[in-house]
Write a protein that holds these residues in place. Structure first.
Motif, PDB file in Angstrom:
ATOM      1  N   SER A  72     -26.665   1.375 -68.888  1.00 14.83           N
ATOM      2  CA  SER A  72     -27.887   1.754 -69.776  1.00 14.83           C
ATOM      3  C   SER A  72     -28.762   0.511 -69.813  1.00 14.83           C
ATOM      4  O   SER A  72     -28.202  -0.622 -69.639  1.00 14.83           O
ATOM      5  CB  SER A  72     -27.278   2.064 -71.085  1.00 14.83           C
ATOM      6  OG  SER A  72     -28.087   2.092 -72.378  1.00 14.83           O
ATOM      7  N   LYS A  74     -30.307  -3.124 -70.440  1.00 15.62           N
ATOM      8  CA  LYS A  74     -30.019  -4.406 -71.070  1.00 15.62           C
ATOM      9  C   LYS A  74     -28.443  -4.560 -71.421  1.00 15.62           C
ATOM     10  O   LYS A  74     -28.090  -5.261 -72.235  1.00 15.62           O
ATOM     11  CB  LYS A  74     -30.860  -4.411 -72.480  1.00 15.62           C
ATOM     12  CG  LYS A  74     -32.118  -4.339 -72.488  1.00 15.62           C
ATOM     13  CD  LYS A  74     -32.749  -5.267 -71.670  1.00 15.62           C
ATOM     14  CE  LYS A  74     -34.013  -4.639 -70.939  1.00 15.62           C
ATOM     15  NZ  LYS A  74     -34.190  -5.499 -69.721  1.00 15.62           N
ATOM     16  N   CYS A  75     -27.710  -3.743 -70.584  1.00 18.18           N
ATOM     17  CA  CYS A  75     -26.191  -4.050 -70.513  1.00 18.18           C
ATOM     18  C   CYS A  75     -25.606  -5.084 -69.636  1.00 18.18           C
ATOM     19  O   CYS A  75     -24.477  -5.286 -69.418  1.00 18.18           O
ATOM     20  CB  CYS A  75     -25.422  -2.592 -70.438  1.00 18.18           C
ATOM     21  SG  CYS A  75     -25.733  -1.557 -71.906  1.00 18.18           S
ATOM     22  N   GLY A  76     -26.833  -5.340 -68.799  1.00 20.91           N
ATOM     23  CA  GLY A  76     -26.144  -6.462 -67.596  1.00 20.91           C
ATOM     24  C   GLY A  76     -26.475  -5.985 -66.260  1.00 20.91           C
ATOM     25  O   GLY A  76     -25.934  -6.063 -65.268  1.00 20.91           O
ATOM     26  N   THR A  77     -27.603  -4.947 -66.347  1.00 18.71           N
ATOM     27  CA  THR A  77     -28.114  -4.613 -64.770  1.00 18.71           C
ATOM     28  C   THR A  77     -28.157  -5.560 -63.988  1.00 18.71           C
ATOM     29  O   THR A  77     -27.616  -5.360 -62.617  1.00 18.71           O
ATOM     30  CB  THR A  77     -29.492  -3.674 -64.904  1.00 18.71           C
ATOM     31  OG1 THR A  77     -29.211  -2.797 -66.084  1.00 18.71           O
ATOM     32  CG2 THR A  77     -29.444  -2.835 -63.495  1.00 18.71           C
ATOM     33  N   HIS A 137     -30.186   4.240 -63.932  1.00 14.00           N
ATOM     34  CA  HIS A 137     -29.967   4.073 -65.650  1.00 14.00           C
ATOM     35  C   HIS A 137     -29.541   5.324 -66.081  1.00 14.00           C
ATOM     36  O   HIS A 137     -29.439   5.644 -67.377  1.00 14.00           O
ATOM     37  CB  HIS A 137     -31.169   3.792 -66.389  1.00 14.00           C
ATOM     38  CG  HIS A 137     -31.615   2.348 -66.200  1.00 14.00           C
ATOM     39  ND1 HIS A 137     -30.690   1.287 -66.267  1.00 14.00           N
ATOM     40  CD2 HIS A 137     -32.814   1.690 -66.224  1.00 14.00           C
ATOM     41  CE1 HIS A 137     -31.176   0.040 -66.217  1.00 14.00           C
ATOM     42  NE2 HIS A 137     -32.477   0.155 -66.160  1.00 14.00           N
ATOM     43  N   SER A 267     -23.814 -16.434 -62.002  1.00 14.05           N
ATOM     44  CA  SER A 267     -23.820 -16.733 -63.500  1.00 14.05           C
ATOM     45  C   SER A 267     -25.211 -16.833 -63.965  1.00 14.05           C
ATOM     46  O   SER A 267     -26.119 -16.940 -63.243  1.00 14.05           O
ATOM     47  CB  SER A 267     -23.035 -18.257 -63.607  1.00 14.05           C
ATOM     48  OG  SER A 267     -24.109 -19.154 -62.954  1.00 14.05           O
ATOM     49  N   MET A 271     -28.489 -18.164 -61.823  1.00  8.27           N
ATOM     50  CA  MET A 271     -29.477 -17.010 -61.312  1.00  8.27           C
ATOM     51  C   MET A 271     -30.877 -17.455 -62.224  1.00  8.27           C
ATOM     52  O   MET A 271     -31.926 -17.403 -61.580  1.00  8.27           O
ATOM     53  CB  MET A 271     -29.379 -15.741 -61.831  1.00  8.27           C
ATOM     54  CG  MET A 271     -27.925 -15.127 -60.885  1.00  8.27           C
ATOM     55  SD  MET A 271     -27.676 -13.607 -60.920  1.00  8.27           S
ATOM     56  CE  MET A 271     -29.346 -12.792 -60.623  1.00  8.27           C
ATOM     57  N   PHE A 293     -36.176 -10.629 -67.210  1.00  8.61           N
ATOM     58  CA  PHE A 293     -34.880 -10.324 -66.998  1.00  8.61           C
ATOM     59  C   PHE A 293     -33.807 -11.339 -67.459  1.00  8.61           C
ATOM     60  O   PHE A 293     -32.579 -11.231 -67.470  1.00  8.61           O
ATOM     61  CB  PHE A 293     -34.434  -9.549 -65.721  1.00  8.61           C
ATOM     62  CG  PHE A 293     -35.227  -8.316 -65.410  1.00  8.61           C
ATOM     63  CD1 PHE A 293     -34.681  -7.167 -66.137  1.00  8.61           C
ATOM     64  CD2 PHE A 293     -36.549  -8.292 -64.792  1.00  8.61           C
ATOM     65  CE1 PHE A 293     -35.645  -5.769 -65.650  1.00  8.61           C
ATOM     66  CE2 PHE A 293     -37.145  -7.223 -64.638  1.00  8.61           C
ATOM     67  CZ  PHE A 293     -36.595  -5.814 -64.968  1.00  8.61           C
ATOM     68  N   ARG A 295     -33.094 -14.008 -70.648  1.00  4.95           N
ATOM     69  CA  ARG A 295     -33.301 -14.529 -71.965  1.00  4.95           C
ATOM     70  C   ARG A 295     -32.265 -15.413 -72.335  1.00  4.95           C
ATOM     71  O   ARG A 295     -32.491 -16.634 -71.898  1.00  4.95           O
ATOM     72  CB  ARG A 295     -33.417 -13.255 -72.913  1.00  4.95           C
ATOM     73  CG  ARG A 295     -34.295 -13.852 -74.269  1.00  4.95           C
ATOM     74  CD  ARG A 295     -34.363 -12.560 -75.193  1.00  4.95           C
ATOM     75  NE  ARG A 295     -32.937 -12.110 -75.472  1.00  4.95           N
ATOM     76  CZ  ARG A 295     -32.262 -12.321 -76.670  1.00  4.95           C
ATOM     77  NH1 ARG A 295     -32.762 -13.034 -77.144  1.00  4.95           N
ATOM     78  NH2 ARG A 295     -31.120 -11.884 -76.919  1.00  4.95           N
TER      79      ARG A 295
HETATM   80  P1  PAP Z   1     -32.472  -3.990 -67.126  1.00  5.49           P
HETATM   81  O1  PAP Z   1     -31.272  -3.037 -67.549  1.00  5.49           O
HETATM   82  O2  PAP Z   1     -33.444  -3.791 -67.945  1.00  5.49           O
HETATM   83  O3  PAP Z   1     -32.503  -4.264 -65.897  1.00  5.49           O
HETATM   84  P2  PAP Z   1     -30.571  -6.226 -67.828  1.00  5.49           P
HETATM   85  O4  PAP Z   1     -30.398  -7.103 -66.686  1.00  5.49           O
HETATM   86  O5  PAP Z   1     -29.466  -5.485 -68.197  1.00  5.49           O
HETATM   87  O6  PAP Z   1     -31.788  -5.393 -67.793  1.00  5.49           O
HETATM   88  O7  PAP Z   1     -30.751  -7.093 -69.026  1.00  5.49           O
HETATM   89  C1  PAP Z   1     -31.161  -8.317 -69.287  1.00  5.49           C
HETATM   90  C2  PAP Z   1     -29.996  -8.956 -70.185  1.00  5.49           C
HETATM   91  O8  PAP Z   1     -28.909  -9.395 -69.302  1.00  5.49           O
HETATM   92  C3  PAP Z   1     -30.593 -10.111 -70.920  1.00  5.49           C
HETATM   93  O9  PAP Z   1     -29.846 -10.166 -71.969  1.00  5.49           O
HETATM   94  P3  PAP Z   1     -30.194 -11.019 -73.520  1.00  5.49           P
HETATM   95  O10 PAP Z   1     -31.791 -10.545 -73.717  1.00  5.49           O
HETATM   96  O11 PAP Z   1     -29.127 -10.838 -74.494  1.00  5.49           O
HETATM   97  O12 PAP Z   1     -30.372 -12.568 -72.844  1.00  5.49           O
HETATM   98  C4  PAP Z   1     -30.344 -11.083 -69.687  1.00  5.49           C
HETATM   99  O13 PAP Z   1     -30.260 -12.510 -70.329  1.00  5.49           O
HETATM  100  C5  PAP Z   1     -29.017 -10.804 -69.390  1.00  5.49           C
HETATM  101  N1  PAP Z   1     -28.619 -11.363 -68.221  1.00  5.49           N
HETATM  102  C6  PAP Z   1     -29.562 -11.341 -66.853  1.00  5.49           C
HETATM  103  N2  PAP Z   1     -28.888 -12.083 -66.097  1.00  5.49           N
HETATM  104  C7  PAP Z   1     -27.691 -12.219 -66.424  1.00  5.49           C
HETATM  105  C8  PAP Z   1     -26.283 -12.933 -65.979  1.00  5.49           C
HETATM  106  N3  PAP Z   1     -26.465 -13.218 -64.594  1.00  5.49           N
HETATM  107  N4  PAP Z   1     -25.221 -13.310 -66.396  1.00  5.49           N
HETATM  108  C9  PAP Z   1     -25.171 -12.696 -67.784  1.00  5.49           C
HETATM  109  N5  PAP Z   1     -26.317 -11.990 -68.419  1.00  5.49           N
HETATM  110  C10 PAP Z   1     -27.339 -11.960 -67.606  1.00  5.49           C
END
Ligand code: PAP
Length: 330
Positions: A72, A74-77, A137, A267, A271, A293, A295
């Motif tokens: 889904s 923002k779950c860690g795609t 998704h 990590s 990244m 992607f 934050r």
């Molecule tokens: P998407 O489903 O729209 O592709 P997705 O990558 O799931 O997005 O969401 C981004 C979130 O994953 C961000 O979370 P936050 O807003 O709470 O910070 C992003 O920071 C986090 N994220 C991206 N890369 C990593 C990573 N390597 N390890 C852990 N969290 C990550």
């Protein structure tokens, strides 16, 4: 925005006609940016998601070696794409000169429902060599039976995340995507939409439960991970994914600390510090920049955003939705 359909055969023409006829009949809601979400088979999707789902239904040919990374939003795609890509390709690249140091994971892993490029067919996906690594998704319930019924058709690796962190992350992301001059989406509005289930590919709870139940019924077909567990036990989770995919780490690889290398490479710290992921370039083809992607990548950041009352309401909905399922985020 439709792709060119000039050379498409009758089968595709029929799918597109069905999409065109269906869309105006579906319930609609205001979306999170300037979009609208449509309710399709119980889930809130963009027209793009619905078209993707119907094309997959009619034209996608799964292979037993296919690996589908499901999330889904923002779950860690981004994280899961990177982890699975590096697990699968661990013998092909040197870690110091790895593709993940030069490309964002979304450029390395094809997004299944977005395969509608160029001629609007599935040709770009059909032409990929095995094992195909694809990302989606879409909720589990929207996949055709040929993918979900047959245990050999393909495998799904799913990651979910505490919904309060998902909401906070999605709210930030939505405001990044809103065009300049458009007032920001208030947290209250985002909260309201989320609670009503109106978020991309939502209701969020139903998305999680679909994959969770499938992982219980078909543990060889669907693996369900939690973002928080991967944060806490990254090495164990990477080994679990490798075992699930039938490519366990050998004693030699363990001695060479390959699992550790993969965890370090993927990590958040590593990244988010790669130049390619610091890029905030947007274009019409890619309206979202790589840096959008990344934050904070933390567990529990929601406390800095949601009020205690919002948290309580989400707890109540979650308790009700997950009651008797055996699933919990903690
Ligand atoms: P998407 O489903 O729209 O592709 P997705 O990558 O799931 O997005 O969401 C981004 C979130 O994953 C961000 O979370 P936050 O807003 O709470 O910070 C992003 O920071 C986090 N994220 C991206 N890369 C990593 C990573 N390597 N390890 C852990 N969290 C990550």
């Amino acid at each position: 925005m439709y792709p060119k359909r000039i050379k498409l055969d009758e089968g595709y023409q029929k799918t597109y006609k069905n999409v065109d006829e269906l869309l105006p009949t579906l319930p609609r809601s205001k979306g999170w940016w300037l979009d609208q979400l449509l309710q399709y088979q119980g889930f809130w999707l963009s027209t793009y998601g619905i078209r993707g789902s119907m094309l997959i239904d009619d034209h996608f040919n799964p292979r037993p070696t296919d690996i589908i990374i499901a999330t889904s939003p923002k779950c860690g795609t981004t994280w899961l794409r990177a982890l699975v890509f590096s697990i699968i390709n661990r013998n092909s690249f040197d870690f110091s000169d790895h593709p993940l140091r030069k490309a964002n994971p979304r450029d390395l892993v094809h997004f299944l429902e977005a395969h509608i490029r160029g001629d609007g067919s599935t040709a770009s996906i059909d032409g990929l060599p095995s094992p195909r690594l694809l990302s989606t998704h879409l909720p589990y319930a929207l996949f055709p039976e040929c993918m979900t019924d047959d245990t050999l058709a393909c495998r799904f690796v799913y990651i979910c995340r505490d919904l309060k962190d998902v909401l906070a992350s999605k709210w930030h992301f939505a405001n990044k995507l809103r065009p300049k001059g458009v007032p920001p989406l208030s947290l209250e509005e985002a909260f309201d939409l989320f609670c009503k289930g109106v978020s991309h590919y939502g209701p969020f709870w139903d998305h999680v439960l679909g994959y969770w139940k499938a992982s219980l019924e078909s543990p060889k077909k669907v693996l369900c991970l939690k973002y928080e567990d991967v944060k806490k036990e990254p090495l164990g989770c990477v080994r679990k994914v490798a075992n699930f995919l039938g490519v366990p780490f050998t004693p030699e690889e363990e001695n060479k600390e390959i699992v550790e290398e993969i965890v370090k490479l993927c990590s958040f710290e590593n990244m988010s510090n790669q130049d390619v992921n610091k890029s905030d370039t947007r274009s019409q083809e890619k309206p979202i920049s790589n840096s959008d992607f990344f934050r904070k990548g933390e567990v529990g950041d929601w406390v800095n955003h949601l009020s205690p009352q919002m948290s309580e309401i989400l707890d109540q909905i979650t308790e009700q939705k997950f009651q008797g399922t055996g699933f919990s985020f903690h």
